[in-house]
Scaffold this motif. Structure first.
Motif, PDB file in Angstrom:
ATOM      1  N   PRO A  17       0.788  -1.278  -0.019  1.00 13.97           N
ATOM      2  CA  PRO A  17      -0.252  -0.019   0.000  1.00 13.97           C
ATOM      3  C   PRO A  17       0.791   1.175  -0.038  1.00 13.97           C
ATOM      4  N   ALA A  73       4.984   2.905   4.268  1.00 13.73           N
ATOM      5  CA  ALA A  73       5.151   3.221   5.497  1.00 13.73           C
ATOM      6  C   ALA A  73       6.283   2.848   6.071  1.00 13.73           C
ATOM      7  N   ARG A 128      -3.415   3.623  -1.686  1.00 10.47           N
ATOM      8  CA  ARG A 128      -4.775   3.523  -0.933  1.00 10.47           C
ATOM      9  C   ARG A 128      -4.956   4.590  -0.277  1.00 10.47           C
ATOM     10  N   PRO A 180      -1.858  11.747  10.485  1.00 11.47           N
ATOM     11  CA  PRO A 180      -1.184  10.622  11.501  1.00 11.47           C
ATOM     12  C   PRO A 180      -0.401   9.731  10.590  1.00 11.47           C
ATOM     13  N   GLU A 181       0.990   9.999  10.608  1.00  7.77           N
ATOM     14  CA  GLU A 181       2.018   8.895   9.775  1.00  7.77           C
ATOM     15  C   GLU A 181       2.127   7.652  10.321  1.00  7.77           C
ATOM     16  N   ARG A 182       1.869   7.982  11.745  1.00 11.54           N
ATOM     17  CA  ARG A 182       2.084   6.787  12.567  1.00 11.54           C
ATOM     18  C   ARG A 182       1.072   6.628  13.772  1.00 11.54           C
ATOM     19  N   LEU A 188      -9.098  -3.083  12.117  1.00 14.69           N
ATOM     20  CA  LEU A 188      -8.966  -1.682  12.146  1.00 14.69           C
ATOM     21  C   LEU A 188      -7.344  -1.317  11.943  1.00 14.69           C
ATOM     22  N   ALA A 221      -6.577  -2.103   8.341  1.00 12.91           N
ATOM     23  CA  ALA A 221      -7.051  -0.948   7.659  1.00 12.91           C
ATOM     24  C   ALA A 221      -5.928   0.089   7.394  1.00 12.91           C
ATOM     25  N   LEU A 222      -5.518   0.593   8.635  1.00 14.40           N
ATOM     26  CA  LEU A 222      -4.419   1.493   8.491  1.00 14.40           C
ATOM     27  C   LEU A 222      -3.034   1.258   7.670  1.00 14.40           C
ATOM     28  N   VAL A 223      -2.640  -0.062   8.086  1.00 19.06           N
ATOM     29  CA  VAL A 223      -1.429  -0.733   7.095  1.00 19.06           C
ATOM     30  C   VAL A 223      -1.680  -0.590   5.653  1.00 19.06           C
ATOM     31  N   ASP A 224      -3.083  -0.955   5.418  1.00 16.29           N
ATOM     32  CA  ASP A 224      -3.628  -0.871   4.039  1.00 16.29           C
ATOM     33  C   ASP A 224      -3.555   0.861   3.320  1.00 16.29           C
ATOM     34  N   GLN A 225      -3.373   1.574   4.348  1.00 19.16           N
ATOM     35  CA  GLN A 225      -3.332   2.987   3.895  1.00 19.16           C
ATOM     36  C   GLN A 225      -1.861   3.485   4.078  1.00 19.16           C
ATOM     37  N   ALA A 226      -0.926   2.558   4.051  1.00 14.25           N
ATOM     38  CA  ALA A 226       0.539   3.151   4.039  1.00 14.25           C
ATOM     39  C   ALA A 226       0.800   4.191   5.417  1.00 14.25           C
ATOM     40  N   VAL A 227       0.150   3.381   6.497  1.00 11.95           N
ATOM     41  CA  VAL A 227       0.243   4.167   7.788  1.00 11.95           C
ATOM     42  C   VAL A 227       1.074   3.372   8.474  1.00 11.95           C
ATOM     43  N   ALA A 228       2.153   3.804   9.187  1.00 10.22           N
ATOM     44  CA  ALA A 228       2.806   2.703  10.062  1.00 10.22           C
ATOM     45  C   ALA A 228       2.171   2.671  11.503  1.00 10.22           C
ATOM     46  N   ASP A 269       1.572   9.382  16.201  1.00 14.08           N
ATOM     47  CA  ASP A 269       1.022  10.670  15.992  1.00 14.08           C
ATOM     48  C   ASP A 269      -0.444  10.621  16.613  1.00 14.08           C
TER      49      ASP A 269
END
Lengths: 275, 478, 477
Positions: free
Chosen positions: A3, A57, A87, B8-10, B19, B22-29, C113
């Motif tokens: 993603p 990420a 995404r 919030p990048e992390r 849930l 779903a965040l991992v799937d948005q390229a969020v750490a 964050d």
């Protein structure tokens, strides 16, 4: 599937593309690809989040750093067998800034030293001309310096983006930049193109976002923190952007400029220049 | 907030995995918390304490106070002088206890103490006087002192005197006798008593002369011994300052040896006496433990009496009960049955020979070293057949139940992360993770001495009990 | 007759703890009755003597290996065991680091964050307070958090200038990141403050359809505008969005607030430099679609509400049956039906087989005990849908399909066969954006192919279903 988060423009350019894309630069934290006239990055958390990249990420790119081939199919970038899928859309636009109360950004000693050192690397007339909004500055700066993003380009990008933020027109300089994009690297030309559209690094956006607080006399610490973060970007890139931003403030506070009627009207379409 | 609604990048997530996905799937750490229900029956008290408006600042103050203390060795003196301990008065490790509930090793230590003081000719004659109250008992902790294992202190025993130069506050601890058949493990044979007499007649006065001479020396190598500083160094040399004190002992010897040699003769001691003292200290890898312990107490005492603070200021065992005190609950002890350590045994001894956990030495874990610093002394984890990764995992696990890190005391192998400091009663109840204590094991029969060494935890129920009291106090404050 | 073996190994050294372990390992070797491997200190020699070994002549720097064996033949194996134990090395030196057990510890090490809490309601307060203690905003997805705890969290947050989204906050978009059930949105000029999850999603979907981007959509939880909570999160969210230079218009979506809270929120909204569109949902008020149209119009654009596909022709049945996964969408449907028919609309699952119009929220607490939310697991709704479609009293079915992060990967795949196998007209409110991972257009196409009429607006879908149910069988659809 990997993603990624990306600006809508990068997503749209991928959607319009198809076939193999050459890798123009690769490192542990970032990979740059040539998508027609555009340089598109794939950046990990440890890399500079350029406004023309797919951001993933993980701290570094891991095995993706060693990919053998890249191609676009159905709007999706494939690095070997890994699909890098957008995404999330990120906002890379520079925050709006009211130009009326604009004042110079104060620098703490550390940042002042770095910015001073960076300024000393550039031809003396360049900054003076740029502060006067003279397009002759452009030829002295485009492609000036070493590396993937030459310092002179960073200064120009910082200058252009602040004009974009405050809605101030600078057609002569902007036209000159567009004319000379072919004189620098593909990545740097792409970043200048981004700056012309008001697309910036998050650290640059943070400085602009902190300016109103500083101007209102309440947010000096926040501004200093943002300035420190910006100066830390890259080897000299952040300092170059900051120098450009300060030169733009000199320009905007020293002379009358007419506001743009349409913020995007002077920007040529992305297909308009060779790189 | 640098920005109104910054991206919030992390994100730290607890609960539903979907849930987080779903965040991992948005390229969020994503940092996933392995949440589990708290210890049974603590839910309401946890909420009360977490909602106590005093808590956050009280705990921050408490932690800051603990970390701000520097312990220096300023004197060595008999307990009668510095603790005001009178004839027939005995101190012991752990929370208060009476003779009838005292375990074998504590009884053995008290019997040895009675004989050492000349209150009885034969140790075997002492129990009657303890049982009828002629001889009185009190915890070391109630006199500003700590004692390893049985922790028995009598008026003629010599004590280390530690001081925080900022405040002048002091703590005390007896001199370490070595391993094996010794009073603190409950032994009372003639050789035990003979060693104690030599320590009172020769070692104590010699150390006093050296400690005072060093403290009075204004040259760069002089000044009071910096115990906190030695702890800082030894933690980077493979000691965790509870079950391993080798580097600390040698650094102490390095600091004191010149003054033993010069001040000893002035105090009337022979070269043989000085040599014997040097050999005794150098040959006893645990000698420094009795400085590490009062240094830890000195630090933790700084947090006592801070209203609303949930930090543990003492963990101590008397061989029968394991007790804790917290910063926000005054002098009250929360006690439960002491556990038997798991570990390795000397010679033919086995688990059936071991007494439940005993000693004030868990003050080191309370201050973030000992078992909490296991990662810096991985040799210790092998006491229970563990591996180096287990040692690292133990220290990491202790960070889950502590309020902060000690910037002075660092663990090189964990990228110089500070030791986990300030056990939070709430965090123990939330996670069910109990403090890890490294300990020696005493024989359960009086007179046997040491039978092994190992790892132990407190009885779980004392943390909910302390939490309940903290919650009660918070509710009373409204 | 047992055999004793005592040897001194000069120059050998191992840590005493290591040697204790070696001794134990060797003692467990077949044929070994007792074993002691130790440095030859006085203490250790004493132990050896106690064990009955003959003491060798040695110095403290040497290692002693003392073995008592069943017979001499066991010696080679025992010595091999000693050597093996002395050189034993663990290979698993890179054990995985255990995850943190509290939000506090995770934030301390990784410095996230923001925190997202979805633990059971009884544990949510502590995790959320951890975030506030670390000066972080928090979204509390968990439900069943006591009201007093919500008040305590939000008061603490207000003191520290922090935002608590929730409890029972299903949807938020913070700077483009979707939390909980959220849609993929383009960055843009709208900032939302929402006390309702699917209400927020309907707005996100319609704005996206109109080409209007969203900077942030901050959820506040359904109780925020109650008298007890006092709108603390709403007020903070309004401040945040006002301070965001990207936000040109703020939309506040909520049930009607407690009167005194409503006044305070309106005062606060009026004091902002960004215009605020107040959208209070309830009987006699604008529906979500009207709110979206107001916002879009304000920005000089319009939203295309035209459906895809056409529902089947009307049947003999006359009852509208709504089967929803979104609470606010179900509530809106029930209101519109009641309004349009002047009758009471049943809300319980049993009413789907009853004599009147019915709208059921399968995400309701009562229907999710022991099972996942129907946006994740649609089994229960599918069962009821099959029954309703087979019921001759049914005149039309209206249902919602909610796309976005957290929702099931392909909801149309489960619904399509049910819809295709029935003659009953089915109207679907498809709530999603073009960027949603399920693929909005593909979902719409699959539903249309199955015979459903797919609307971007829930309100329009409900009105259409009612019209179908009330029109005579065989008449124009």
């Amino acid at each position: 599937m990997v993603p990624a988060a990306a600006p809508a423009r990068v997503r749209d350019r991928l959607a319009a593309a198809s076939g193999p894309v050459p890798v123009v630069h690769r490192g542990l934290h970032a990979l740059y690809l040539r998508l027609d006239d555009l340089c598109v990055g794939v950046t990990a958390a440890g890399a500079t989040s350029v406004p023309c990249a797919l951001r993933v990420a993980s701290p570094d790119l891991g095995p993706l750093a060693a990919v053998r081939s890249a191609r676009v199919a159905d709007g999706v970038l494939h690095l070997d067998d890994s699909a890098v899928v957008v995404r999330r859309l990120v906002d890379v636009s520079v925050p709006r800034l009211d130009p009326a109360p604009l004042r110079q950004v104060p620098l703490a000693r550390g940042a002042a030293d770095v910015v001073g050192a960076v300024a000393a690397e550039l031809p003396a007339p360049a900054l003076r001309l740029l502060a006067a909004g003279d397009p002759a500055a452009v030829l002295l700066l485009v492609g000036r310096g070493s590396g993937l993003t030459p310092l002179g380009d960073d200064v120009l990008a910082g200058w252009l983006a602040l004009h974009r933020a405050s809605g101030a027109a600078a057609p002569a300089v902007e036209d000159a930049v567009v004319r000379h994009l072919g004189r620098t690297t593909l990545l740097s030309a792409t970043l200048l193109d981004c700056a012309l559209r008001g697309e910036v690094l998050p650290q640059y956006a943070a400085v602009v976002r902190a300016l109103p607080g500083h101007l209102a006399g309440t947010g000096r610490p926040a501004l200093q923190a943002a300035v420190t973060d910006l100066v830390r970007v890259g080897h000299t890139s952040g300092a170059g952007l900051l120098l450009g931003l300060r030169t733009a403030i000199d320009h905007l506070t020293n002379q009358h400029t007419s506001p743009l009627t349409s913020p995007r009207s002077l920007v040529p379409s992305h297909g308009g220049h060779a790189a | 907030m640098s920005s109104p609604a910054p991206t919030p990048e992390r994100v730290t997530t607890s609960g539903i995995a979907l849930l987080s996905d779903a965040l991992v799937d948005q390229a969020v750490a994503v940092d996933r918390v392995d949440w589990r229900p708290p210890m049974p029956g603590t839910e309401a008290d946890l909420v009360t304490v977490a909602g106590d408006p005093l808590r956050r600042t009280a705990n921050a103050r408490a932690l800051e106070a603990v970390l701000g203390v520097q312990a220096t060795l300023v004197d060595v003196a008999p307990a009668s002088e510095v603790l005001g301990l009178g004839r027939g008065e005995f101190l012991h490790a752990g929370p208060p206890i009476t003779w009838d509930r005292a375990s074998g090793p504590l009884r053995g230590g008290l019997m040895a103490g009675a004989a050492f003081e000349g209150l009885v000719d034969d140790p075997e004659a002492a129990p009657a006087s303890f049982a009828d109250g002629t001889f009185t008992l009190g915890p070391c902790h109630h006199r500003g002192a700590v004692g390893p294992m049985a922790g028995v202190v009598t008026p003629s025993m010599w004590m280390f005197v530690l001081e925080d130069p900022e405040t002048g506050r002091r703590t005390y601890c007896s001199l370490n006798e070595g391993l094996g058949k010794v009073l603190r493990y409950g032994a009372y044979s003639p050789d035990v008593l003979e060693r104690l007499r030599w320590m009172a007649d020769v070692l104590g006065p010699l150390l006093r002369a050296a400690v005072r001479a060093k403290a009075a020396d204004t040259s760069p190598k002089g000044g009071a011994v910096d115990v906190t500083g030695i702890l800082t160094q030894m933690l980077q040399m493979g000691d965790e300052a509870h079950n391993r004190n080798r580097a600390g002992t040698l650094m102490l010897l390095r600091d004191l040896a010149p003054y033993l040699v010069t001040a000893g003769p002035d105090a009337g001691f022979s070269a043989d006496d000085v040599a014997a003292a040097l050999a005794f200290v150098g040959g006893n890898d645990h000698f420094f433990l009795n400085l590490a312990m009062p240094a830890c107490k000195l630090a933790l005492d700084a947090a006592r009496g801070i209203e609303g603070a949930t930090l543990v200021v003492a963990m101590a065992r008397n061989g029968t009960d394991f007790g804790i005190q917290t910063a926000g609950t005054g002098d009250e002890w929360f006690t439960g049955p002491a556990q038997v350590a798991e570990g390795l045994f000397l010679g033919d001894y086995g688990p059936d020979d071991a007494n439940p956990d005993i000693g004030d030495s868990a003050i080191t874990e309370t201050a973030g070293i000992g078992g909490f610093a296991m990662a810096t002394a991985p040799a210790i984890v092998r006491l229970v057949g563990g591996s180096v990764p287990d040692a690292l995992a133990t220290t990491r696990r202790m960070h889950e139940i502590t309020l902060g890190e000690n910037p002075r005391w660092q663990v090189p192998v964990l990228e110089f992360q500070g030791t986990p400091t300030g056990i939070d009663v709430s965090l123990v109840c939330r996670t069910g993770i109990l403090p890890q204590i490294n300990t020696g094991m005493a024989g359960k029969v009086a007179g046997v001495g040491q039978v092994g060494a190992g790892l132990v935890t407190p009885p779980a129920e004392i943390f909910p009990a302390a939490l309940a009291r903290l919650a009660e106090l918070a509710r009373a404050r409204g | 007759m047992s055999h004793e073996h005592v040897e001194v190994r000069a120059g050998a050294y191992a840590d005493s703890v290591a040697l204790l372990q070696v001794s134990r390992t060797v003692a467990g070797t077949p044929g070994v009755e007792a074993a002691q491997v130790a440095m030859a200190t006085d203490l250790n020699l004493e132990v050896l003597a106690q064990m009955g070994f003959t003491l060798p002549a040695t110095t403290p720097d040497a290692m002693v290996v003392a073995l008592r064996l069943a017979d001499a033949d066991a010696l080679p194996a025992a010595l091999a065991a000693v050597d093996a134990a002395l050189v034993r090395r663990r290979s698993d030196t890179t054990a995985e680091v255990a995850p943190h057990r509290t939000t506090r510890a995770a934030l301390r090490e990784h410095g996230g964050d923001l925190a997202l809490v979805s633990v059971p309601g009884s544990g949510a307060f502590l995790e959320a307070m951890d975030a506030l203690d670390a000066d972080r905003d928090v979204m509390v997805f968990s439900d069943n958090v006591p009201l007093a705890q919500e008040v305590a969290l939000k008061r603490t947050a207000a003191e520290r200038g922090l935002l608590v989204m929730g409890p029972d906050c299903g949807t938020a978009v913070v700077g483009g990141v979707g939390l909980g059930f959220a849609n993929v949105v383009e960055p843009g000029p709208v900032g939302l403050v929402a006390a309702s999850g699917t209400g927020c999603q309907q707005l996100l979907a319609l704005l996206d359809r109109a080409g209007v981007g969203v900077a942030s959509a901050l959820g506040v939880g359904g109780r925020d505008l109650s008298a007890e909570v006092g709108g603390l999160a709403t007020l903070e969210a309004l401040r945040r969005l006002d301070a965001d230079p990207a936000v040109e218009v703020i939309v506040l979506v909520s049930k009607p607030p407690a009167p005194e809270v409503g006044e305070a929120v309106e005062r606060a909204a009026a004091a902002l430099s960004t215009p605020v569109e107040l959208a209070l949902l309830g009987p006699g008020r604008a529906d979500l679609t009207e709110v979206a149209e107001r916002v879009v119009t304000r920005l000089g654009l319009s939203v295309d509400l035209a459906p895809s596909g056409t529902a089947r022709a009307a049947v003999d049945g006359t009852l509208v049956r709504g089967l929803y996964v979104g609470g606010t969408l179900a509530q809106e449907a029930a209101l519109l039906l009641a309004d349009g028919t002047g009758t009471t609309v049943g809300r319980a699952a049993a009413d789907l087989a009853g004599p009147g119009h019915a709208v059921v929220d399968f995400g309701d607490d009562e229907l999710t005990v022991g099972r996942a939310h129907p946006m994740i697991d649609p089994t229960l709704r599918d069962e009821h849908l099959a029954r309703v479609l087979a019921d001759p009293a049914t005149g039309a079915v209206v249902l919602d399909v909610v796309l976005g992060h957290g929702a099931e990967a392909d909801p149309a795949a489960g619904l399509a066969p049910l819809v295709a196998g029935s003659a009953v007209p089915v109207v679907v409110a498809l709530v999603g954006t073009r960027g949603d991972p399920q693929g909005h257009d593909a979902q719409a196409a699959a539903l249309v192919a199955a015979g459903a009429e797919v609307h971007p607006s829930n309100a329009a879908a409900v009105r259409r279903a009612l019209a179908l149910a009330l029109s005579p069988a065989g008449g124009a659809a």
